[in-house]
Design a protein around this motif. Structure first.
Motif, PDB file in Angstrom:
ATOM      1  N   ILE A  13      35.014  -3.445  66.956  1.00 54.35           N
ATOM      2  CA  ILE A  13      34.231  -3.493  68.186  1.00 54.35           C
ATOM      3  C   ILE A  13      34.725  -4.703  68.966  1.00 54.35           C
ATOM      4  O   ILE A  13      34.875  -5.790  68.397  1.00 54.35           O
ATOM      5  CB  ILE A  13      32.728  -3.624  67.882  1.00 54.35           C
ATOM      6  N   PRO A  14      34.950  -4.547  70.252  1.00 48.67           N
ATOM      7  CA  PRO A  14      35.366  -5.719  71.037  1.00 48.67           C
ATOM      8  C   PRO A  14      34.313  -6.828  70.953  1.00 48.67           C
ATOM      9  O   PRO A  14      33.116  -6.566  70.863  1.00 48.67           O
ATOM     10  CB  PRO A  14      35.472  -5.179  72.467  1.00 48.67           C
ATOM     11  N   ALA A  15      34.768  -8.060  70.986  1.00 49.10           N
ATOM     12  CA  ALA A  15      33.887  -9.218  70.804  1.00 49.10           C
ATOM     13  C   ALA A  15      32.793  -9.271  71.871  1.00 49.10           C
ATOM     14  O   ALA A  15      31.636  -9.581  71.569  1.00 49.10           O
ATOM     15  CB  ALA A  15      34.710 -10.503  70.822  1.00 49.10           C
ATOM     16  N   ALA A  16      33.108  -8.953  73.099  1.00 44.80           N
ATOM     17  CA  ALA A  16      32.107  -9.001  74.171  1.00 44.80           C
ATOM     18  C   ALA A  16      31.021  -7.964  73.913  1.00 44.80           C
ATOM     19  O   ALA A  16      29.831  -8.245  74.095  1.00 44.80           O
ATOM     20  CB  ALA A  16      32.770  -8.750  75.518  1.00 44.80           C
ATOM     21  N   ARG A  20      26.937  -8.494  73.123  1.00 40.88           N
ATOM     22  CA  ARG A  20      25.875  -7.811  73.864  1.00 40.88           C
ATOM     23  C   ARG A  20      24.954  -7.064  72.907  1.00 40.88           C
ATOM     24  O   ARG A  20      23.724  -7.077  73.067  1.00 40.88           O
ATOM     25  CB  ARG A  20      26.468  -6.829  74.872  1.00 40.88           C
ATOM     26  N   LEU A  21      25.514  -6.406  71.902  1.00 44.72           N
ATOM     27  CA  LEU A  21      24.700  -5.687  70.922  1.00 44.72           C
ATOM     28  C   LEU A  21      23.800  -6.641  70.149  1.00 44.72           C
ATOM     29  O   LEU A  21      22.608  -6.371  69.955  1.00 44.72           O
ATOM     30  CB  LEU A  21      25.581  -4.901  69.956  1.00 44.72           C
ATOM     31  N   ARG A  22      24.360  -7.753  69.726  1.00 42.58           N
ATOM     32  CA  ARG A  22      23.570  -8.729  68.974  1.00 42.58           C
ATOM     33  C   ARG A  22      22.467  -9.325  69.841  1.00 42.58           C
ATOM     34  O   ARG A  22      21.340  -9.500  69.381  1.00 42.58           O
ATOM     35  CB  ARG A  22      24.474  -9.827  68.425  1.00 42.58           C
TER      36      ARG A  22
END
Length: 138
Positions: A13-16, A20-22
């Protein structure tokens, strides 16, 4: 013999997006916790309503079956009302609710007291007024 790949390789998963998910998960968790705390506080207030003459932040914190001794509806917190004290009208702001002897009262904060009232000692109960003490609206 050829081996067949039965699973798909993991994709990162891309870091950005992961951030956002976290962040959204933390916000959802905090909202759930706040809702739980509010529900628990409401349940506790129903089990143990406010004692007589004690200020309550909402009508739900008071016991049921209280009588309002005025024809007008109960004013909301923060509303400015006119109170008749010893025949002198005063402007006061509703700060909270209280109850005594089965009647609903308002805890008010006046901006200035009448001259006769300033000489008297004021008890904490002096800020509690009932519907019959409110001036009639014209």
């Amino acid at each position: 013999m050829k081996s067949t790949n039965l699973y798909r390789p993991a994709r990162r998963i891309p870091a950005a997006r992961l951030e956002r998910l976290r962040a959204s998960n933390v916000a959802k968790r905090e909202a759930r916790e706040a809702a739980y705390q509010a529900a628990e506080q409401a349940r506790q207030q129903q089990l143990t309503p406010a004692a007589e003459w004690e200020p309550a932040p909402s009508l739900k914190a008071l016991p049921g079956g209280l009588h309002w001794s005025n024809q007008a509806p109960v004013p909301a917190i923060g509303t400015t009302v006119t109170i008749n004290r010893d025949g002198h009208p005063e402007q006061a702001k509703v700060a909270a609710y209280c109850h005594a002897a089965g009647f609903l009262g308002l805890v008010t904060e006046t901006t200035h007291h009448a001259k006769t009232a300033s000489r008297k000692k004021r008890s904490p109960r002096a800020n509690c007024v009932f519907g019959s003490q409110l001036a009639l609206a014209a």
